[in-house]
Write a protein that holds these residues in place. Structure first.
Motif, PDB file in Angstrom:
ATOM      1  N   ASP A 121       0.820  -1.210   0.000  1.00 56.79           N
ATOM      2  CA  ASP A 121       0.000   0.000   0.000  1.00 56.79           C
ATOM      3  C   ASP A 121       0.858   1.266   0.000  1.00 56.79           C
ATOM      4  O   ASP A 121       0.535   2.248  -0.654  1.00 56.79           O
ATOM      5  N   VAL A 122       1.929   1.234   0.763  1.00 54.75           N
ATOM      6  CA  VAL A 122       2.824   2.380   0.862  1.00 54.75           C
ATOM      7  C   VAL A 122       4.186   1.967   0.328  1.00 54.75           C
ATOM      8  O   VAL A 122       4.782   1.002   0.812  1.00 54.75           O
ATOM      9  N   ALA A 123       4.664   2.679  -0.690  1.00 50.15           N
ATOM     10  CA  ALA A 123       5.954   2.344  -1.270  1.00 50.15           C
ATOM     11  C   ALA A 123       7.064   2.610  -0.267  1.00 50.15           C
ATOM     12  O   ALA A 123       7.039   3.617   0.452  1.00 50.15           O
ATOM     13  N   PRO A 124       8.069   1.747  -0.179  1.00 46.62           N
ATOM     14  CA  PRO A 124       9.166   1.983   0.760  1.00 46.62           C
ATOM     15  C   PRO A 124       9.966   3.214   0.352  1.00 46.62           C
ATOM     16  O   PRO A 124      10.133   3.499  -0.833  1.00 46.62           O
ATOM     17  N   THR A 125      10.413   3.936   1.333  1.00 43.87           N
ATOM     18  CA  THR A 125      11.194   5.148   1.086  1.00 43.87           C
ATOM     19  C   THR A 125      12.663   4.985   1.461  1.00 43.87           C
ATOM     20  O   THR A 125      13.465   5.860   1.157  1.00 43.87           O
ATOM     21  N   GLY A 126      12.996   3.887   2.133  1.00 41.09           N
ATOM     22  CA  GLY A 126      14.367   3.654   2.544  1.00 41.09           C
ATOM     23  C   GLY A 126      14.743   2.196   2.400  1.00 41.09           C
ATOM     24  O   GLY A 126      13.882   1.312   2.371  1.00 41.09           O
TER      25      GLY A 126
ATOM     26  N   VAL B 204      30.750  -9.974   6.606  1.00 41.79           N
ATOM     27  CA  VAL B 204      32.065 -10.248   6.047  1.00 41.79           C
ATOM     28  C   VAL B 204      32.735 -11.323   6.882  1.00 41.79           C
ATOM     29  O   VAL B 204      32.566 -11.390   8.098  1.00 41.79           O
ATOM     30  N   ARG B 205      33.502 -12.166   6.211  1.00 47.89           N
ATOM     31  CA  ARG B 205      34.130 -13.293   6.879  1.00 47.89           C
ATOM     32  C   ARG B 205      35.099 -12.843   7.974  1.00 47.89           C
ATOM     33  O   ARG B 205      35.210 -13.474   9.013  1.00 47.89           O
ATOM     34  N   GLN B 206      35.833 -11.751   7.770  1.00 46.14           N
ATOM     35  CA  GLN B 206      36.819 -11.309   8.750  1.00 46.14           C
ATOM     36  C   GLN B 206      36.207 -10.560   9.917  1.00 46.14           C
ATOM     37  O   GLN B 206      36.901 -10.266  10.891  1.00 46.14           O
ATOM     38  N   SER B 207      34.929 -10.207   9.843  1.00 47.13           N
ATOM     39  CA  SER B 207      34.304  -9.390  10.888  1.00 47.13           C
ATOM     40  C   SER B 207      33.206 -10.176  11.577  1.00 47.13           C
ATOM     41  O   SER B 207      32.457 -10.924  10.932  1.00 47.13           O
ATOM     42  N   GLY B 208      33.121 -10.004  12.902  1.00 42.22           N
ATOM     43  CA  GLY B 208      32.085 -10.690  13.655  1.00 42.22           C
ATOM     44  C   GLY B 208      30.734 -10.029  13.559  1.00 42.22           C
ATOM     45  O   GLY B 208      29.704 -10.683  13.738  1.00 42.22           O
ATOM     46  N   THR B 209      30.701  -8.729  13.274  1.00 43.16           N
ATOM     47  CA  THR B 209      29.442  -8.002  13.148  1.00 43.16           C
ATOM     48  C   THR B 209      29.259  -7.542  11.709  1.00 43.16           C
ATOM     49  O   THR B 209      30.232  -7.194  11.025  1.00 43.16           O
ATOM     50  N   PRO B 210      28.033  -7.527  11.201  1.00 45.49           N
ATOM     51  CA  PRO B 210      27.807  -7.104   9.816  1.00 45.49           C
ATOM     52  C   PRO B 210      27.999  -5.602   9.647  1.00 45.49           C
ATOM     53  O   PRO B 210      27.842  -4.820  10.587  1.00 45.49           O
ATOM     54  N   MET B 211      28.327  -5.211   8.427  1.00 43.84           N
ATOM     55  CA  MET B 211      28.425  -3.803   8.060  1.00 43.84           C
ATOM     56  C   MET B 211      27.082  -3.359   7.507  1.00 43.84           C
ATOM     57  O   MET B 211      26.575  -3.950   6.548  1.00 43.84           O
ATOM     58  N   VAL B 212      26.489  -2.321   8.114  1.00 45.24           N
ATOM     59  CA  VAL B 212      25.130  -1.900   7.800  1.00 45.24           C
ATOM     60  C   VAL B 212      25.158  -0.505   7.194  1.00 45.24           C
ATOM     61  O   VAL B 212      25.898   0.384   7.668  1.00 45.24           O
ATOM     62  N   LYS B 213      24.350  -0.304   6.161  1.00 49.38           N
ATOM     63  CA  LYS B 213      24.245   0.993   5.499  1.00 49.38           C
ATOM     64  C   LYS B 213      22.790   1.202   5.095  1.00 49.38           C
ATOM     65  O   LYS B 213      22.143   0.303   4.574  1.00 49.38           O
ATOM     66  N   ALA B 214      22.287   2.413   5.335  1.00 50.16           N
ATOM     67  CA  ALA B 214      20.900   2.760   4.967  1.00 50.16           C
ATOM     68  C   ALA B 214      20.927   3.766   3.816  1.00 50.16           C
ATOM     69  O   ALA B 214      21.795   4.643   3.766  1.00 50.16           O
ATOM     70  N   PHE B 215      19.950   3.636   2.912  1.00 50.70           N
ATOM     71  CA  PHE B 215      19.882   4.489   1.728  1.00 50.70           C
ATOM     72  C   PHE B 215      18.468   5.017   1.559  1.00 50.70           C
ATOM     73  O   PHE B 215      17.491   4.349   1.921  1.00 50.70           O
ATOM     74  N   LEU B 216      18.354   6.204   0.989  1.00 51.37           N
ATOM     75  CA  LEU B 216      17.067   6.735   0.561  1.00 51.37           C
ATOM     76  C   LEU B 216      16.771   6.244  -0.850  1.00 51.37           C
ATOM     77  O   LEU B 216      17.674   6.135  -1.679  1.00 51.37           O
ATOM     78  N   LEU B 217      15.514   5.951  -1.118  1.00 51.06           N
ATOM     79  CA  LEU B 217      15.107   5.464  -2.417  1.00 51.06           C
ATOM     80  C   LEU B 217      14.598   6.623  -3.263  1.00 51.06           C
ATOM     81  O   LEU B 217      13.739   7.390  -2.822  1.00 51.06           O
ATOM     82  N   GLY B 218      15.152   6.721  -4.455  1.00 43.47           N
ATOM     83  CA  GLY B 218      14.704   7.779  -5.354  1.00 43.47           C
ATOM     84  C   GLY B 218      15.016   9.152  -4.849  1.00 43.47           C
ATOM     85  O   GLY B 218      14.219  10.073  -4.997  1.00 43.47           O
ATOM     86  N   GLY B 219      16.205   9.331  -4.261  1.00 41.67           N
ATOM     87  CA  GLY B 219      16.563  10.641  -3.709  1.00 41.67           C
ATOM     88  C   GLY B 219      16.872  11.677  -4.769  1.00 41.67           C
ATOM     89  O   GLY B 219      16.939  12.862  -4.465  1.00 41.67           O
ATOM     90  N   ILE B 220      17.120  11.244  -5.984  1.00 39.65           N
ATOM     91  CA  ILE B 220      17.471  12.190  -7.063  1.00 39.65           C
ATOM     92  C   ILE B 220      16.325  12.252  -8.057  1.00 39.65           C
ATOM     93  O   ILE B 220      15.824  11.232  -8.478  1.00 39.65           O
TER      94      ILE B 220
END
Length: 229
Positions: A201-206, A213-229
């Motif tokens: 019903d509501v398009a995602p905005t993010g 990663v194999r060498q890291s115990g915790t994941p690398m997280v990144k957030a993005f805006l959708l259609g920011g341009i």
């Protein structure tokens, strides 16, 4: 009448207990010295080996971090140019995100040419994060063909390896003021004259991407805006 002076015995005629003795080290002293040198060599080798191992690990970590930054930068560019306008796509799906794979539709701009649409696919396979993009098109029917080829891994375009050593990718979308794991938005619907795909019903905005990663115990997280341009 004076008596004749007595002759002083020479060194050759003197008895000496040191005659025939050559100064040097005994066998015990040599063994002790060799043992000490061996211990110093072992300690020095261990220290050098630790330095080399730490340097190799640091170099690998720096290369992994640099590769992840480049991968996230590419994802950010794709998300900023994502075709989130449903009118532009005639209510077609523009995002399909599951564990270890993500498919999206983005706009492509070339100087002095009209805007085109591309299908971009991210995959984690055999520990490697790859990206594949289709040709640009302005035909929605051709876009359906490209979308189907991307989600079925039938696109013959060779993928580009972004980062090795990735063991998993988890994707969430920002919908209704909360993060939730993205579900297929009608991606299983056949293209063409078939009924339009079912969308939320509501398009995602993010979009939030977590890469393990194999060498890291915790994941690398990144957030993005959708259609920011």
């Amino acid at each position: 009448m004076k008596s004749a002076p007595k002759s002083v015995p020479t060194c050759a005629s003197r008895p000496s207990r040191l005659r025939g003795f050559t100064p040097g080290f005994t066998l015990v002293e040599l063994l002790v010295a060799i043992s000490i040198l061996a211990m110093v060599a072992v300690l020095g080798w261990r220290g050098l080996d630790g330095i080399v191992r730490a340097r190799v690990a640091l170099t690998e970590q720096m290369e992994t971090t640099r590769g992840m930054q480049l991968a996230f930068a590419q994802m950010q560019s794709d998300c900023e140019h994502m075709a989130v306008d449903r009118e532009l796509l005639d209510k077609r799906p523009f995002l399909l995100a599951n564990d270890n794979r993500m498919t999206l539709v983005r706009t492509s701009f070339i100087e002095n040419e009209p805007m085109r649409l591309q299908v971009v696919a991210y995959r984690v396979r055999d520990g490697v994060l790859t990206r594949r993009e289709s040709i640009g098109t302005r035909d929605l029917v051709q876009l359906d063909v490209l979308w189907k080829a991307a989600i079925s891994d039938a696109d013959p375009t060779p993928p580009v390896a972004l980062q090795a050593g990735v063991t998993g990718m988890l994707i969430q979308t920002w919908e209704n003021n909360q993060w939730r794991q993205s579900q297929p938005q009608g991606a299983t619907q056949p293209p063409g004259p078939q009924p339009p795909p079912q969308v939320v019903d509501v398009a995602p905005t993010g979009l939030q991407v977590a890469l393990q990663v194999r060498q890291s115990g915790t994941p690398m997280v990144k957030a993005f805006l959708l259609g920011g341009i």
